[in-house]
Write a protein that holds these residues in place. Structure first.
Motif, mmCIF file in Angstrom:
data_model
loop_
_atom_site.group_PDB
_atom_site.id
_atom_site.type_symbol
_atom_site.label_atom_id
_atom_site.label_comp_id
_atom_site.label_asym_id
_atom_site.label_seq_id
_atom_site.Cartn_x
_atom_site.Cartn_y
_atom_site.Cartn_z
ATOM 1 N N CYS A 117 0.865 -1.243 0.142
ATOM 2 C CA CYS A 117 0.074 -0.192 -0.023
ATOM 3 C C CYS A 117 0.845 1.155 0.264
ATOM 4 O O CYS A 117 1.789 1.333 0.707
ATOM 5 C CB CYS A 117 -0.809 -0.005 1.406
ATOM 6 S SG CYS A 117 -1.889 1.469 1.509
ATOM 7 N N ILE A 118 0.577 2.208 -0.755
ATOM 8 C CA ILE A 118 1.266 3.408 -0.945
ATOM 9 C C ILE A 118 0.505 4.615 0.088
ATOM 10 O O ILE A 118 0.870 5.712 -0.242
ATOM 11 C CB ILE A 118 1.487 3.830 -2.379
ATOM 12 C CG1 ILE A 118 0.414 4.186 -3.021
ATOM 13 C CG2 ILE A 118 2.285 2.798 -3.229
ATOM 14 C CD1 ILE A 118 0.380 4.690 -4.642
ATOM 15 N N ASN A 119 -0.477 4.254 0.707
ATOM 16 C CA ASN A 119 -1.131 5.099 1.495
ATOM 17 C C ASN A 119 -1.647 6.312 0.762
ATOM 18 O O ASN A 119 -1.828 7.548 1.345
ATOM 19 C CB ASN A 119 -0.222 5.606 2.607
ATOM 20 C CG ASN A 119 0.133 4.531 3.922
ATOM 21 O OD1 ASN A 119 -1.030 4.036 4.134
ATOM 22 N ND2 ASN A 119 1.111 4.398 3.973
ATOM 23 N N CYS A 120 -2.519 6.010 -0.673
ATOM 24 C CA CYS A 120 -3.102 7.087 -1.447
ATOM 25 C C CYS A 120 -4.325 7.475 -1.068
ATOM 26 O O CYS A 120 -4.958 8.415 -1.112
ATOM 27 C CB CYS A 120 -3.006 6.959 -2.738
ATOM 28 S SG CYS A 120 -4.225 5.421 -3.170
ATOM 29 N N GLY A 121 -4.904 6.537 -0.134
ATOM 30 C CA GLY A 121 -6.345 6.806 0.455
ATOM 31 C C GLY A 121 -7.564 6.626 -0.476
ATOM 32 O O GLY A 121 -8.727 6.873 -0.145
ATOM 33 N N ALA A 122 -7.347 6.352 -1.791
ATOM 34 C CA ALA A 122 -8.287 6.136 -2.852
ATOM 35 C C ALA A 122 -9.305 4.984 -2.373
ATOM 36 O O ALA A 122 -10.653 5.255 -2.767
ATOM 37 C CB ALA A 122 -7.728 5.703 -3.959
ATOM 38 N N CYS A 123 -8.966 3.931 -1.595
ATOM 39 C CA CYS A 123 -10.033 2.765 -1.125
ATOM 40 C C CYS A 123 -10.951 3.424 -0.208
ATOM 41 O O CYS A 123 -12.032 2.958 -0.199
ATOM 42 C CB CYS A 123 -9.152 1.930 -0.624
ATOM 43 S SG CYS A 123 -8.046 2.056 0.684
ATOM 44 N N GLU A 124 -10.422 4.335 0.818
ATOM 45 C CA GLU A 124 -11.386 4.485 1.855
ATOM 46 C C GLU A 124 -12.572 4.993 1.749
ATOM 47 O O GLU A 124 -13.654 4.661 2.155
ATOM 48 C CB GLU A 124 -10.446 5.699 3.077
ATOM 49 C CG GLU A 124 -11.194 5.927 4.108
ATOM 50 C CD GLU A 124 -10.244 6.737 5.040
ATOM 51 O OE1 GLU A 124 -10.694 6.695 6.243
ATOM 52 O OE2 GLU A 124 -9.444 7.519 4.502
ATOM 53 N N PRO A 125 -12.786 6.063 0.858
ATOM 54 C CA PRO A 125 -14.228 6.722 0.406
ATOM 55 C C PRO A 125 -15.082 5.681 -0.169
ATOM 56 O O PRO A 125 -16.421 5.888 -0.251
ATOM 57 C CB PRO A 125 -14.067 7.944 -0.099
ATOM 58 C CG PRO A 125 -12.755 7.971 -0.974
ATOM 59 C CD PRO A 125 -12.021 6.597 0.143
#
Length: 116
Positions: free
Chosen positions: A9-17
């Motif tokens: 994981c690159i911690n982009c946050g795309a998945c969270e929402p």
């Protein structure tokens, strides 16, 4: 089966929402069963375990975004495929072999968390 986020994981946050169960959290962030669900107060989950839905739980990971297995339904009842995996730019949202569940169970978890 729940989905897990690997250490690639690159911690982009795309998945969270994208998660309809609010089961995805940023690294080191506390979580609650009540986050993004209909749950509140004392609950008995589909396994018969009792929890306080509003109690703060420790993060699953301190390094990368993570998915709470008890809240993950692989998007069953919402979408045709897990949305976290669909939007992940590095393909690190994969099936979690430690949390294998039938479609019936995943749909039961969805119904439990989202009273209609």
């Amino acid at each position: 089966m729940a989905i897990i986020i690997t250490d690639e994981c690159i911690n982009c946050g795309a998945c969270e929402p994208e998660c309809p169960n609010n089961a995805i959290y940023e690294a080191a962030v506390d979580w609650k069963y009540s986050d993004g669900t209909s749950l509140s107060g004392t609950i008995v989950n589909v396994d018969g375990a009792t929890f306080d839905a509003d109690a703060v739980q420790d993060p699953v990971s301190d390094e990368v975004y993570y998915i709470v297995p008890d809240k993950c339904t692989e998007c069953k009842g919402f979408h045709e495929e897990p949305q976290c995996a669909a939007v992940c730019p590095v393909d690190c949202c994969v099936p979690d072999d430690n949390h294998v569940e039938s479609e019936e169970r995943l749909l039961s978890k969805k119904a439990f968390m989202h009273l209609e």
